[in-house]
Design a protein around this motif. Sequence first.
Motif, PDB file in Angstrom:
ATOM      1  N   LEU A  34       0.822  -1.207   0.000  1.00  0.00           N
ATOM      2  CA  LEU A  34       0.000   0.000   0.000  1.00  0.00           C
ATOM      3  C   LEU A  34       0.862   1.265   0.000  1.00  0.00           C
ATOM      4  O   LEU A  34       0.478   2.290  -0.582  1.00  0.00           O
ATOM      5  N   ALA A  35       2.029   1.183   0.640  1.00  0.00           N
ATOM      6  CA  ALA A  35       2.879   2.366   0.798  1.00  0.00           C
ATOM      7  C   ALA A  35       3.766   2.633  -0.411  1.00  0.00           C
ATOM      8  O   ALA A  35       4.210   3.770  -0.607  1.00  0.00           O
ATOM      9  N   LEU A  36       4.028   1.617  -1.235  1.00  0.00           N
ATOM     10  CA  LEU A  36       5.070   1.721  -2.265  1.00  0.00           C
ATOM     11  C   LEU A  36       4.895   2.940  -3.156  1.00  0.00           C
ATOM     12  O   LEU A  36       5.835   3.708  -3.379  1.00  0.00           O
ATOM     13  N   PHE A  37       3.693   3.146  -3.683  1.00  0.00           N
ATOM     14  CA  PHE A  37       3.481   4.267  -4.598  1.00  0.00           C
ATOM     15  C   PHE A  37       2.930   5.505  -3.899  1.00  0.00           C
ATOM     16  O   PHE A  37       2.438   6.418  -4.555  1.00  0.00           O
ATOM     17  N   MET A  38       3.031   5.521  -2.575  1.00  0.00           N
ATOM     18  CA  MET A  38       2.772   6.762  -1.846  1.00  0.00           C
ATOM     19  C   MET A  38       4.056   7.594  -1.727  1.00  0.00           C
ATOM     20  O   MET A  38       3.994   8.803  -1.495  1.00  0.00           O
TER      21      MET A  38
END
Length: 544
Positions: free
Chosen positions: A267-271
């Motif tokens: 979930l965090a990767l492309f944030m």
Amino acid sequence: MKDGVNTPALVVFALFFAAVTVLGFLAARWRRADNALHLDEWGLGGRSFGTWVTWFLLGGDLYTAYTFVAVPALVYGAGAAGFFAVPYTIIAYPLVFVFLPRLWSVSHRHGYVTPADFVRGRYGSRGLSLAVALTGILATMPYIALQLVGIQAVLDVLGVGGGADANWLVKDLPLFIAFAVLAAYTYSSGLRAPALIAFVKDTLIYLVIIVAVIYIPIRLGGYGRIFDSAAQKFSTVNPATGKPLGALVSAPNAQWAYATLALGSALALFMYPHSVTGALAAKSRDTVRRNTAILPAYSLMLGFLALLGFMAIAAGVGSGVKGYNAQLAVPQLFEDMFPDWFAGVAFAAIGIGALVPAAIMSIAAANLFTRNVYKEFLKPDATPAQQTQVSKLVSLVVKVGALAFVLTMDKQFAINLQLLGGIWILQTFVSIVAGLFTRWFHRWALLAGWAVGMGYGTWKAYGIASPTTRHFGGSSAAIPVIGEIGYLGLTAFVLNLLVAAVLTLVLRAFGAPEGADETVPADYTAEAGEPRVVEEKPLAAPAG
């Protein structure tokens, strides 16, 4: 382990470094625009990259030198837990296939350069936009510093720097030179530099990994012996804890931690701002969609990369050395197993693997500051040229800050802060991704949810100790209600989401002002070539 400087490997390493330095400066002339003094050009490469350039750029951006060093180091030290990186990238790409094209489209229509720009336009909230921007900068800084940790690991194994007894200037001079060169060509060429160098970086990494997974097992007696050596090590009981050193297969009591860490990381990767920067540089919505479909090819490489940790165990790397630094395991494995000249190629892959993401990260952080702090609060009438100049200068400041951080702080502290950065950046997910599909959440509720997630995640992480530190010693803690040990970032994210949802209902009941939404539904499916809603004023001719 070889004594002194490995001269053949150092020569090969230096040649590759010189080659990418030349490429970095030549990139300023690659697809050169008439108006270079615009963030669209310097910070997003003119929003003109096609499928293959974007694929190499995103691969070079997401799979960093620290990935090359840290993932197998975790496998080397703990076993199966280190493989969480493989399922998390597999989970991530179907997720981003759903929302990333929508972010590209709305950013294309409105000229958004950062995710915080989108949040500002979607919710009409300067405070929420500022929170997203500062979180992005905060999470990116230790990530840049860890690229230096990867370069330092290579330099240590190469024997460069005069050894542990050398004075600080001699010891760190190669690192100073590397980052001075990086700063110079990033300032000159912007995002085009890492985009061009990424071709070299990714080619080298694929070459090294393919050779490593074939050649090293042959030298070590096959994969059977490699796994037997790893199993023997991990079955050894640590006298300090009374527990085995690791496991080839995650135990039942570790599966919640493994699964939640993989999901939360996905979930965090492309944030992360640098991930978004690479995607927004694509020339079309279809380019983004194609890349989310073909980027999983890197997951195969990542699985092979993780196996290097087991190979390092079988090769006896660090065996018998008390307190051995696992971050050196892969560079040392390459030096021990490969001929000197090919070890130089492998070290170049890691070193260049640090330069590409470090450049993109510094550009992304600089764009956040320029657009969402400088232009929003300090100089609202800043021209495109002024914004570009500020971004260039801030990118230098960011690099200097990362260099100072890694030279003055303990390396373990840098690693711990990067883990904390993952917890922080995940708290921007609700504002960004939910906003791409619905305007239901209230801006004040999103800000409150973000604050709760940030506060809870930081507080719980502060209380986690490790053998080397009293605070910020990990990212796993007991999940409330369930009681299982899980990824702290995901727990904070769930709290963030719950608070945002409940407060939205409350604020709507009281009729709290919503804030203006400058987007319309058609913006989220816009294709390349469609006109933008908002254009910056044309660049004025320079005086004199």
